[in-house]
Scaffold this active site. Structure first.
Site, short mmCIF file in Angstrom:
data_model
loop_
_atom_site.label_atom_id
_atom_site.label_comp_id
_atom_site.label_asym_id
_atom_site.label_seq_id
_atom_site.Cartn_x
_atom_site.Cartn_y
_atom_site.Cartn_z
N ARG A 121 -3.19 -1.00 6.31
CA ARG A 121 -1.97 -0.32 6.78
C ARG A 121 -0.85 -0.68 5.83
NH1 ARG A 121 -0.96 -1.80 12.92
NH2 ARG A 121 -1.01 -3.83 11.89
N GLY B 235 -7.93 -6.20 13.93
CA GLY B 235 -7.57 -6.68 15.25
C GLY B 235 -6.21 -7.32 15.25
N TYR C 35 -6.22 -10.24 24.68
CA TYR C 35 -7.07 -10.42 23.49
C TYR C 35 -8.51 -10.78 23.89
CZ TYR C 35 -8.49 -12.41 18.95
OH TYR C 35 -9.14 -12.70 17.77
N LYS D 148 -11.95 -8.64 23.22
CA LYS D 148 -13.04 -9.19 22.40
C LYS D 148 -14.34 -9.32 23.21
CE LYS D 148 -10.85 -9.59 18.48
NZ LYS D 148 -11.27 -8.80 17.33
N ILE E 293 -10.29 -19.66 12.39
CA ILE E 293 -10.44 -19.42 10.96
C ILE E 293 -9.05 -19.42 10.33
CG2 ILE E 293 -11.38 -17.84 9.21
CD1 ILE E 293 -13.49 -18.92 11.23
P1 NDP Z 1 -5.14 -10.93 10.07
O1 NDP Z 1 -3.97 -10.78 10.98
O2 NDP Z 1 -5.04 -11.84 8.90
O3 NDP Z 1 -5.65 -9.48 9.57
C1 NDP Z 1 -5.83 -8.45 10.50
C2 NDP Z 1 -6.24 -7.21 9.77
O4 NDP Z 1 -6.38 -6.16 10.73
C3 NDP Z 1 -5.21 -6.77 8.75
O5 NDP Z 1 -5.89 -6.28 7.62
C4 NDP Z 1 -4.48 -5.66 9.47
O6 NDP Z 1 -3.98 -4.65 8.58
C5 NDP Z 1 -5.61 -5.05 10.28
N1 NDP Z 1 -5.11 -4.28 11.41
C6 NDP Z 1 -4.42 -4.70 12.48
N2 NDP Z 1 -4.12 -3.67 13.29
C7 NDP Z 1 -4.64 -2.55 12.72
C8 NDP Z 1 -4.65 -1.18 13.05
N3 NDP Z 1 -4.07 -0.71 14.16
N4 NDP Z 1 -5.28 -0.32 12.22
C9 NDP Z 1 -5.85 -0.75 11.10
N5 NDP Z 1 -5.86 -2.05 10.70
C10 NDP Z 1 -5.25 -2.93 11.51
O7 NDP Z 1 -6.32 -11.39 11.04
P2 NDP Z 1 -7.67 -12.19 10.75
O8 NDP Z 1 -8.18 -11.90 9.41
O9 NDP Z 1 -7.48 -13.56 11.19
O10 NDP Z 1 -8.59 -11.48 11.86
C11 NDP Z 1 -9.54 -10.47 11.55
C12 NDP Z 1 -10.39 -10.22 12.78
O11 NDP Z 1 -11.03 -11.45 13.16
C13 NDP Z 1 -9.57 -9.77 13.99
O12 NDP Z 1 -10.30 -8.82 14.73
C14 NDP Z 1 -9.43 -11.05 14.78
O13 NDP Z 1 -9.22 -10.79 16.13
C15 NDP Z 1 -10.73 -11.74 14.50
N6 NDP Z 1 -10.72 -13.18 14.71
C16 NDP Z 1 -9.90 -14.00 13.97
C17 NDP Z 1 -9.92 -15.36 14.19
C18 NDP Z 1 -9.10 -16.33 13.41
O14 NDP Z 1 -9.13 -17.52 13.73
N7 NDP Z 1 -8.36 -15.92 12.38
C19 NDP Z 1 -10.78 -15.95 15.22
C20 NDP Z 1 -11.59 -15.00 15.92
C21 NDP Z 1 -11.55 -13.68 15.66
P3 NDP Z 1 -2.47 -4.66 8.01
O15 NDP Z 1 -2.10 -6.09 7.76
O16 NDP Z 1 -2.57 -3.85 6.78
O17 NDP Z 1 -1.65 -4.07 9.09
#
Ligand code: NDP
Length: 247
Positions: free
Chosen positions: A47, A90, A153, A157, A186
């Protein structure tokens, strides 16, 4: 080696068309980079921001059905039908149940659950035709553990487990697998907002004694999306340093 094959040391031997949602940062970015390094033709949605080198960026908000359709069309034109889908995008909107607004609940469900449904539904028809597909949904350790302040959340999930297992049952006979990866804590932007005290207390409850890295998640996704993983479906694979053991 022909152009359609990749390093035989890697679990998957065929270069495939991959789409990773949320590939602009964190876990999704690492997954996209890792699958590209394995030789696949990788596209990733963003995005804001950008996607890793060697990955095709497609702008897409997964809460908007038209943008989802346009993103798939762009990938199909560039790389052919999506054969590997990693539904990673997410968000969190944390707050205690008593104070959680409808909007904060709905926004998280619309992104994490309904958005995932939209991309999975769009991906499967060509996979059915090809009689091959790999789908991985990125859930969370809190799906099964629960988490104070994350009713929205954790609900979103947990629902991905039911989604994945239903897809696994519907489409297993068509060569399509659907699995869940459940990361623990993470190190990404999502967890960067947590206080040092909270992180230290989490570490004490993680048997491995550290937060996970995005590479820890990418390694699991690489296996689950490989040709070699054709007999793994409906699984929930915890990559959490042991935090969620017992479920
Ligand atoms: P980040 O916040 O670092 O990244 C989230 C990503 O999701 C970004 O690329 C963001 O895009 C994208 N995103 C969010 N909303 C939308 C949308 N409506 N449409 C398209 N893209 C979207 O999160 P993480 O990398 O930490 O998390 C990635 C996944 O792993 C998520 O589903 C999260 O719930 C899950 N997770 C993470 C954990 C952690 O400890 N970090 C633990 C467990 C699960 P942009 O920035 O371009 O908007």
């Amino acid at each position: 080696m022909s152009q359609d094959t990749i390093d035989p040391q890697t679990p998957s031997h065929t270069a495939r068309s991959v789409l990773v949602t949320g590939g602009s940062k964190g876990i999704g970015r690492a997954i996209a980079a890792d699958l590209a390094a394995a030789g696949h033709k990788v596209a990733a949605t963003y995005r804001s921001g950008d996607v890793p080198d060697g990955v095709l960026g497609v702008q897409c908000d997964i809460t908007d059905p038209e943008q989802v359709e346009a993103a798939f069309k762009a990938v199909e034109e560039a790389h052919g039908p999506v054969e590997i889908l990693v539904a990673n995008a997410g968000i969190t909107k944390d707050g205690l149940l008593m104070r959680m607004s409808d909007a904060d609940f709905e926004q998280v469900i619309d992104t994490n659950l309904t958005g995932t449904f939209r991309v999975v539904r769009r991906a499967v028809r060509p996979m059915m035709k090809a009689r091959h597909g790999r789908i991985v949904l990125i859930s969370s350790v809190v799906a099964l553990l629960g988490s104070a302040g994350q009713v929205n959340y954790a609900s979103s999930k947990a629902a991905l487990v039911g989604m994945s297992r239903s897809v696994a049952r519907e489409l297993g006979g068509r060569g399509i697998t659907c699995n869940v990866v459940a990361p623990g804590f993470i190190e990404t932007d999502m967890t960067a907002v947590l206080s040092d005290d909270l992180i230290e207390s989490y570490k004490k409850s993680i048997p491995v004694g550290r937060l996970g890295s995005t590479d820890d998640i990418a390694a699991a996704v690489r296996y689950l999306t490989s040709d070699a993983a054709g007999y793994v479906t409906g699984a929930v694979v915890p990559i959490d340093g042991g935090l969620g053991m017992g479920h």
